[in-house]
Design an enzyme around this catalytic site. Structure first.
Site, short mmCIF file in Angstrom:
data_model
loop_
_atom_site.label_atom_id
_atom_site.label_comp_id
_atom_site.label_asym_id
_atom_site.label_seq_id
_atom_site.Cartn_x
_atom_site.Cartn_y
_atom_site.Cartn_z
N HIS A 81 23.23 0.35 12.03
CA HIS A 81 24.39 1.25 12.02
C HIS A 81 25.29 0.95 13.22
O HIS A 81 24.82 0.46 14.25
CB HIS A 81 23.92 2.71 12.03
CG HIS A 81 23.07 3.02 10.84
ND1 HIS A 81 23.60 3.28 9.60
CD2 HIS A 81 21.73 3.08 10.69
CE1 HIS A 81 22.62 3.49 8.74
NE2 HIS A 81 21.48 3.38 9.39
N ASN B 293 0.83 -1.19 0.00
CA ASN B 293 0.00 0.00 0.00
C ASN B 293 0.88 1.26 0.00
O ASN B 293 2.09 1.20 0.15
CB ASN B 293 -0.95 -0.02 1.20
CG ASN B 293 -2.24 0.72 0.92
OD1 ASN B 293 -2.27 1.68 0.16
ND2 ASN B 293 -3.31 0.28 1.55
N LYS C 226 11.85 -9.33 16.54
CA LYS C 226 12.19 -10.76 16.59
C LYS C 226 11.33 -11.52 15.60
O LYS C 226 10.28 -11.05 15.17
CB LYS C 226 11.94 -11.30 18.01
CG LYS C 226 12.82 -10.66 19.05
CD LYS C 226 12.53 -11.21 20.43
CE LYS C 226 13.43 -10.49 21.44
NZ LYS C 226 13.16 -10.87 22.79
#
Length: 186
Positions: free
Chosen positions: A113, A83, A165
């Protein structure tokens, strides 16, 4: 022989995103994304022509606006629907299985990062982990899927959830961080 930054990125190793080859790939992706987002719907079809050359897509529908980092690491199965407002930062492989539906503003991030500010800001070090989404998965609007996550077939991710997770097949998860919905709420 030393690996290129692109090879390191693909291998799941620390790489510098400030590399010229990677920047050239991002520039090509930005041009493809711009075309996709700028074309009138009747000219764009289900996916803009340049974006269709980058993304491996069967018969997916990608609503505008859309954003991706490279495009070349995205594989969409049959009858996938993204969408409006979806963002896929595909520094690693992103596979979305058949018949998946992503609500508006879903975000998928593959890069992490470096935590050291000099290595992060000056050296541009990051590491990327793939995201795999099984078949017939529904991801509600505004959900965020983080690097390295696998979502099993038939799972549901509630709107606004942050998935840190793996999600088991058929599981319903909600919240930040996303966790299994109690049986009485299913």
């Amino acid at each position: 022989m030393a690996k290129t930054e692109r090879q390191k990125m693909a291998a799941g190793e620390w790489y510098t995103c400030l590399d010229d080859e990677l920047e050239a790939l991002r520039v090509a992706a930005r041009a493809a994304v711009h075309q996709h987002n700028s074309l009138p719907p009747e000219a764009r079809g289900t996916i803009g022509p340049k974006l269709g050359q980058l993304i491996e897509a069967q018969d997916a529908i990608i609503e505008a606006p859309f954003h991706c980092a490279y495009g070349i690491n995205i594989k969409l199965g049959h009858h996938v629907f993204l969408n409006a407002g979806c963002t896929i930062l595909d520094c690693a492989e992103v596979i979305i299985g058949d018949q998946c539906q992503l609500g508006p503003n879903v975000q998928i991030y593959c890069a992490e990062h470096h935590k050291d500010p000099v290595k992060r800001c000056v050296d541009g070090l990051e590491i990327a982990h793939p995201v795999h989404i099984g078949q017939r998965v529904w991801i509600g609007g505004g959900a965020i899927i983080l690097a390295g996550v696998t979502v099993g077939d038939g799972a549901v991710i509630g709107a606004g959830s942050v998935v840190t997770k793996d999600v088991a097949p058929g599981q319903i998860v909600v919240g930040n961080p996303a966790r299994s919905l109690p049986p009485r709420h299913r």
